[in-house]
Scaffold this motif. Structure first.
Motif, short mmCIF file in Angstrom:
data_model
loop_
_atom_site.label_atom_id
_atom_site.label_comp_id
_atom_site.label_asym_id
_atom_site.label_seq_id
_atom_site.Cartn_x
_atom_site.Cartn_y
_atom_site.Cartn_z
N UNK A 253 -29.37 36.12 -1.32
CA UNK A 253 -29.71 37.00 -0.20
C UNK A 253 -28.57 37.08 0.80
N UNK A 254 -27.35 37.08 0.29
CA UNK A 254 -26.16 37.14 1.15
C UNK A 254 -26.02 38.55 1.73
N UNK A 255 -25.83 38.69 3.05
CA UNK A 255 -25.61 40.02 3.63
C UNK A 255 -24.26 40.58 3.23
N UNK A 256 -24.07 41.86 3.47
CA UNK A 256 -22.80 42.49 3.12
C UNK A 256 -21.70 42.02 4.07
N UNK A 257 -20.61 41.54 3.49
CA UNK A 257 -19.50 41.06 4.30
C UNK A 257 -18.54 40.23 3.48
N UNK A 258 -17.48 39.76 4.13
CA UNK A 258 -16.48 38.94 3.46
C UNK A 258 -17.04 37.56 3.15
N UNK A 259 -16.79 37.02 1.95
CA UNK A 259 -17.45 35.78 1.49
C UNK A 259 -16.79 34.50 2.01
N UNK A 260 -16.52 34.46 3.31
CA UNK A 260 -15.93 33.27 3.94
C UNK A 260 -16.54 33.10 5.33
N UNK A 261 -16.40 31.91 5.89
CA UNK A 261 -16.80 31.68 7.28
C UNK A 261 -15.65 32.10 8.19
N UNK A 262 -15.97 32.81 9.27
CA UNK A 262 -14.93 33.27 10.19
C UNK A 262 -14.15 32.10 10.76
N UNK A 263 -14.85 31.02 11.14
CA UNK A 263 -14.16 29.86 11.72
C UNK A 263 -13.13 29.30 10.74
N UNK A 264 -13.52 29.19 9.46
CA UNK A 264 -12.60 28.66 8.45
C UNK A 264 -11.40 29.57 8.27
N UNK A 265 -11.64 30.87 8.28
CA UNK A 265 -10.54 31.82 8.07
C UNK A 265 -9.56 31.79 9.24
N UNK A 266 -10.07 31.76 10.46
CA UNK A 266 -9.18 31.71 11.62
C UNK A 266 -8.34 30.43 11.61
N UNK A 267 -8.97 29.32 11.21
CA UNK A 267 -8.24 28.06 11.11
C UNK A 267 -7.17 28.17 10.03
#
Length: 329
Positions: A237-251
């Motif tokens: 039931x994943x919503x539409x979007x990029x498959x990563x956490x924003x916090x992890x990506x910014x880091x």
């Protein structure tokens, strides 16, 4: 020999694509031209605004972008589910937001009575326009033509502003997607146009950081509406979007940017972001790929297995990019 656009952009392979367009010879997208003394910095705003405006019309999500001095990068997500959910009226309204349409489409929107044959023509038009509104080629055409017209009008000249057709790379898996997103967001740092991601004007990473800082104390940072959101790791039931956490990506982007700015070899520390561990990407290979993404990979990007599967699906006699793919993971 260039491959057809159909073989480069195939929704059954992946919905994610990295595209680039470059100006011809001395044409400037932005920055100061030392030859003429003209300052074209304002043109970066033109293309950023146009990208975001088109993303509101097309069934294409804006994942990342960076506007450079004579070229730009953009990562797009084809949202077929969104396009197929539009009613016929919505499709026509969106098409009319960019193009004139014809007298039948205008009569249909006005609620005028149409004959069966006319309704059939409208239905065919809707089918065609729906496909075009989820087409990267049509998106790039609408983007580049508008910028070229504005630039030529400003320069009081005619002729080509962009080099040939745009280039595209299919991003086949999560590793390729993450690498490409970081590569695009860190373009200004590699070009020494900025010292940090938050200082990189006209990039998606700056917009994401600026928006996240508006609500710094929340559990989930705020995300900019014009951009495709980060929705966390794949799950049911994943919503539409990029498959990563924003916090992890910014880091990850911050960590990578520090190493790109470093002139020392072997400067990779042990405190690597956890997203690299999840994607099973070696830290040194990651930093190398985020500096040489376009030169390492051509039309398709992914792990060895995903590239082989896609080449088999497309009937390629050769399998390009396998050597580079070994460095992706």
């Amino acid at each position: 020999m260039p491959r057809s656009r159909k073989s480069q952009i195939a929704l059954e392979a992946t919905p994610y694509y990295h595209c680039t367009s470059r100006c011809v010879r001395r044409a400037f997208l932005c920055g100061r031209d030392e030859h003429s003394g003209n300052d074209y910095e304002h043109r970066r705003g033109w293309i950023e605004q146009r990208m975001q405006a088109l993303a509101n019309v097309y069934a294409l999500d804006l994942c990342a972008y960076a506007v450079m001095s004579n070229h730009y990068h953009i990562v797009l997500h084809i949202n077929a589910e969104k396009a197929n959910a539009w009613t016929d009226t919505e499709v026509i309204q969106r098409w009319h937001a960019l193009y004139a349409g014809n007298f039948l489409s205008h009569k249909y929107l006005a609620g005028k009575d149409l004959y069966d044959a006319q309704l059939m023509v409208v239905s065919e038009l809707v089918t065609e326009w729906r496909e075009r509104l989820m087409s990267i080629s049509w998106f790039m055409r609408a983007l580049n033509e508008d910028i070229a017209r504005q630039a030529n009008a400003e320069d009081v000249c005619t002729g080509r502003f962009w080099e040939g057709r745009f280039k595209s790379q299919a991003l086949l898996d999560e590793a390729a997607l993450a690498t490409c997103l970081a590569y695009v967001d860190l373009n200004p740092i590699r070009a020494q146009m900025a010292d940090a991601p938050e200082d990189s004007d006209y990039t998606s990473i700056k917009e994401r950081i600026d928006t996240a800082q508006t609500e710094p104390d929340t559990a989930e940072p705020a995300q900019p509406k014009p951009l495709f959101p980060f929705v966390g790791y794949p799950r049911q039931d994943m919503p539409s979007g990029l498959p990563f956490r924003l916090q992890d990506y910014l880091e990850l982007v911050d960590w990578t940017g520090r190493h790109i700015r470093s002139d020392k070899r072997g400067s990779i520390d042990q405190q690597t972001p956890p997203i690299l561990e999840r994607l099973n990407i070696d830290a040194e290979h990651w930093v190398y790929n985020t500096q040489h993404f376009e030169s390492q990979f051509k039309g398709i990007v992914g792990t060895v297995l995903s590239i082989k599967a896609q080449c088999h699906r497309l009937g390629y006699q050769r399998t390009p990019g396998l050597a580079a793919a070994t460095y992706l993971t």
